[in-house]
Design an enzyme around this catalytic site. Sequence first.
Site, PDB file in Angstrom:
ATOM      1  N   GLU A   1      95.040  21.873  19.176  1.00 43.25           N
ATOM      2  CA  GLU A   1      95.328  21.114  20.394  1.00 43.25           C
ATOM      3  C   GLU A   1      95.894  19.714  20.156  1.00 43.25           C
ATOM      4  OE1 GLU A   1      92.132  21.955  19.336  1.00 43.25           O
ATOM      5  OE2 GLU A   1      90.752  20.287  19.655  1.00 43.25           O
TER       6      GLU A   1
ATOM      7  N   HIS B   1      93.303  27.413  26.598  1.00 39.60           N
ATOM      8  CA  HIS B   1      92.263  26.712  25.830  1.00 39.60           C
ATOM      9  C   HIS B   1      92.833  25.423  25.222  1.00 39.60           C
ATOM     10  CE1 HIS B   1      88.635  26.619  23.192  1.00 39.60           C
ATOM     11  NE2 HIS B   1      89.473  25.973  22.387  1.00 39.60           N
ATOM     12  N   GLU B   2      93.962  25.549  24.537  1.00 39.53           N
ATOM     13  CA  GLU B   2      94.519  24.363  23.872  1.00 39.53           C
ATOM     14  C   GLU B   2      94.968  23.343  24.906  1.00 39.53           C
ATOM     15  OE1 GLU B   2      93.743  24.395  20.902  1.00 39.53           O
ATOM     16  OE2 GLU B   2      93.444  26.557  20.727  1.00 39.53           O
TER      17      GLU B   2
ATOM     18  N   GLU C   1      84.347  22.224  22.140  1.00 41.17           N
ATOM     19  CA  GLU C   1      84.678  23.645  22.021  1.00 41.17           C
ATOM     20  C   GLU C   1      83.928  24.517  23.033  1.00 41.17           C
ATOM     21  OE1 GLU C   1      87.238  24.391  20.737  1.00 41.17           O
ATOM     22  OE2 GLU C   1      87.646  22.870  19.225  1.00 41.17           O
TER      23      GLU C   1
END
Length: 870
Positions: free
Chosen positions: A277, A310-311, A333
């Site tokens: 990320e 997610h990233e 996370e």
Amino acid sequence: MLDIQKTDAAQPALAPAIIRCEDYRPPAWFIPAIALDFQLGLEHTVVRSTLDVRRSKSAKRQEPLILDGDGLLPVSVKVDGAARLDWQLVDGNLQLPLDGAAHEVEITVELDPSTNTQLMGLYASQGMLCTQCESEGFRRITFFPDRPDILSRYSVRMEGDKETFPILLCNGDKVAEGDGENGRHWAQWNDPWPKPSYLFALVAGDLVANTDSFTTRSGKMVELNIWVRDGDLPRTGHAMKALKDSMRWDEETYGREYDLGLFNIVAVSDFNMGAMENKGLNIFNSRYILADPEVATDADYDGIEGVVAHEYFHNWSGNRVTCRDWFQLSLKEGFTVYRDQSFSADMGSAALKRIEDVRILRAAQFPEDSGPLAHPIRPESYQEISNFYTATIYNKGAEVIRMMATLLGPERFRKGTDLYFDRHDGEAATCEDFVVAMEDGGDIDLKQFRSWYETAGTPRVSAKLSHDPQTSTATLDLKQTLSAGGAPPAASDMVIPLKIALLDPETGAHSGEKLITLDQAEQSFTFEGYKERPVLSINRGFSAPIILESSRTAEELAFLSSHDDDPFARFEAMQQLMTSYLVAQITGAPADRDIILQAVGAVLADETIDRAFLAELVQLPSEAFLADQMAEVDPQAIHDAREKLRGKIGVQFERKFRRLYKQCEPGEFSLDAPARADRKLRNVALSYIAASQVEDAAELAFDQFRNANNMTAMQGALTVLSHMEAKQRTWAFEDFFKQFKDNALVLDKWFTLQALSQRSDTVKRVERLAKHPSFTLANPNRVRALYAGFTSNPVRFHDPSGQGYQMLADMIIALDGQNPQTAARFIPPLGRWRRYEQGRSQLMRQALEKIAATPELSKDVSEQVSRSLA
Ligand code: B3K
Ligand code: ZN
């Protein structure tokens, strides 16, 4: 000139130090700004960094500046413009005495990215240069206090050969560019947002972009680029859609907007994990970017959507609010996994997504919790942080966030997250900060709940429902115990939110779902108004990550499998029914198979069930899940019992499966839900038809393989063929190789499918595949394709000869010399040796001992092996 006595970069490391959470100390020096100058080359890169260093007001005056380094030698060190020679290298780190409170420190180092096989720091991949810094890769690029609580503004000048590296990318915004001498060119990038070093990224290569834009809800236009190799451009559409959907969703669901004018994603082929990320410049394993129907399965499409989201979500949960230290890893996370799970649930089917998430949790995290590598979601110590990017930190971490969301309800949860982001924006925060924000925003006391952060192990809850017709009351008696790492269970008082419903035994109707909270070792809940004994539906939606032991009868489970209105609980009831039967079969206890056949028959006959959900309902629990239920695991016995039941269901419902197979025949390819459901159910039907041992099964599968217009159908057919001895198997695998030998991601599937074969010659085939010209240890995807495939094939990996274990151990030893991070990921399958029957158990331990006895093991592998043997 370098004084050789000052350098120890080439010397072997001493016994790895144990890093403890309780030893956290705030930094002695801060680096508010860093300027980096890269003279790029695949084999020779020069990095000059200029650090603005400020002594912390709380630091002792004498403390030298200590900059982390890994395998680096300084070519020059200057302080405030003057060359210095009084630095020292201690364990690879640069120590420099400094008198004042603020200085400018300039350090030059040289790197050879082409020899960086660890894929951490700056490395070469297929002619391009890219970086991976989380967790501790930045120290392989330059000397720096490489810890997440040092937040700096980065300005980066990168220069390189224009033909080799036509595209030069870094974090933030490109503020200038130009041509240099000798065919070189340069770009200047500035990132306005202070960030920790683990979020630094740089890419230089010959890439093309799928370019699009997104207008934020406050009206800012953001340029979006997905950078890939030339031929891959047509395969970037799904990732781009996922990115734009994620940007919108985060605005709507969490009120979070993107904060730069540019968002770049780059796909690379050699990558240790899924994606990263980095601020404004996400770097992705190409498998989570590239898709078209011919090369990607529906599951691949979902993977892309989930990982892109997610990233992207990390931009707030990770980047704007980052972690104080790596013990807080689950802060970013766990929360980000929870966010991406919720996003995917909103984009598709929430029920299927929950089933999938729980399946992953049980397959990857529960075994961690019950094995030698068990750790809490906020661990207390580590030797190598790379080993803690685990299913516990990620997936159990997400479950812990989910439980808080359940306890607070959606509005108060949102208040809590708003407070968290507002309070800690621009800071390096802790898990405790998150929980406090939840308490303040949600007006709730989470004191006792905090034990989820400190405790390893999966709670076991036993549930018993009793009924009193006289008072029309139903009473639910609950007990909880906990054991971690295989230790004996002890009474526990975790806070466990359980969604329950009490169903009418005739109709399945109920008066509404209730949320009860178990927070004592033993507790009873009484419900009034039940003339008849109701059927208990419990842990609906898998509201808590526990192992449930309920005293429900097979009849009750069968009833729930066709009546429960919570899809997860319905699926779970069927799984439980099948699991209890199979466990009984394996252990030689009496068990009733007819009730399973009736339950399967009932759902197959129910025309109202969504086809994708039906495909889930009729599938048997995996061999690995069954193994987790056994006190002592015999993989062959599990395999045999499961195959027998599969065969019986196949025979019993062959005609029905053939009908479904026909009904699900695909039309033109579409990614919409009904088309995907058809593909899913068709593959399940095919595998049951094959399980019934009918003569035409190979032909049917081969036809599906030949006529497939998409990878889901092709892979489904190949999976079925892979277990067979038939000639069609050979033809199909040969044909597949010919068609896709130049597409690395599809070729990975060719390796995996063979490694997953149930055929008894699989160990030998895997051994041969490891020598195949297309196999290489240098590419983590290829290694995972073959060996993660193999280790998820219990009956063949656990071949009683122990050859599977030896093969894996030899691979780990060979890979450790090149890429320790990826090598260490393969220890856990051997690490579960204590759970297996004596013969296998010994052979597994011997394989671990062989690894342990290897000289010069990396910190990564040695930590995992020693914990597994302890
Ligand atoms: N944060 C990275 C993982 C980094 C792993 C480093 N060994 C990807 C992710 O979780 O989004
Ligand atoms: Zn993440």
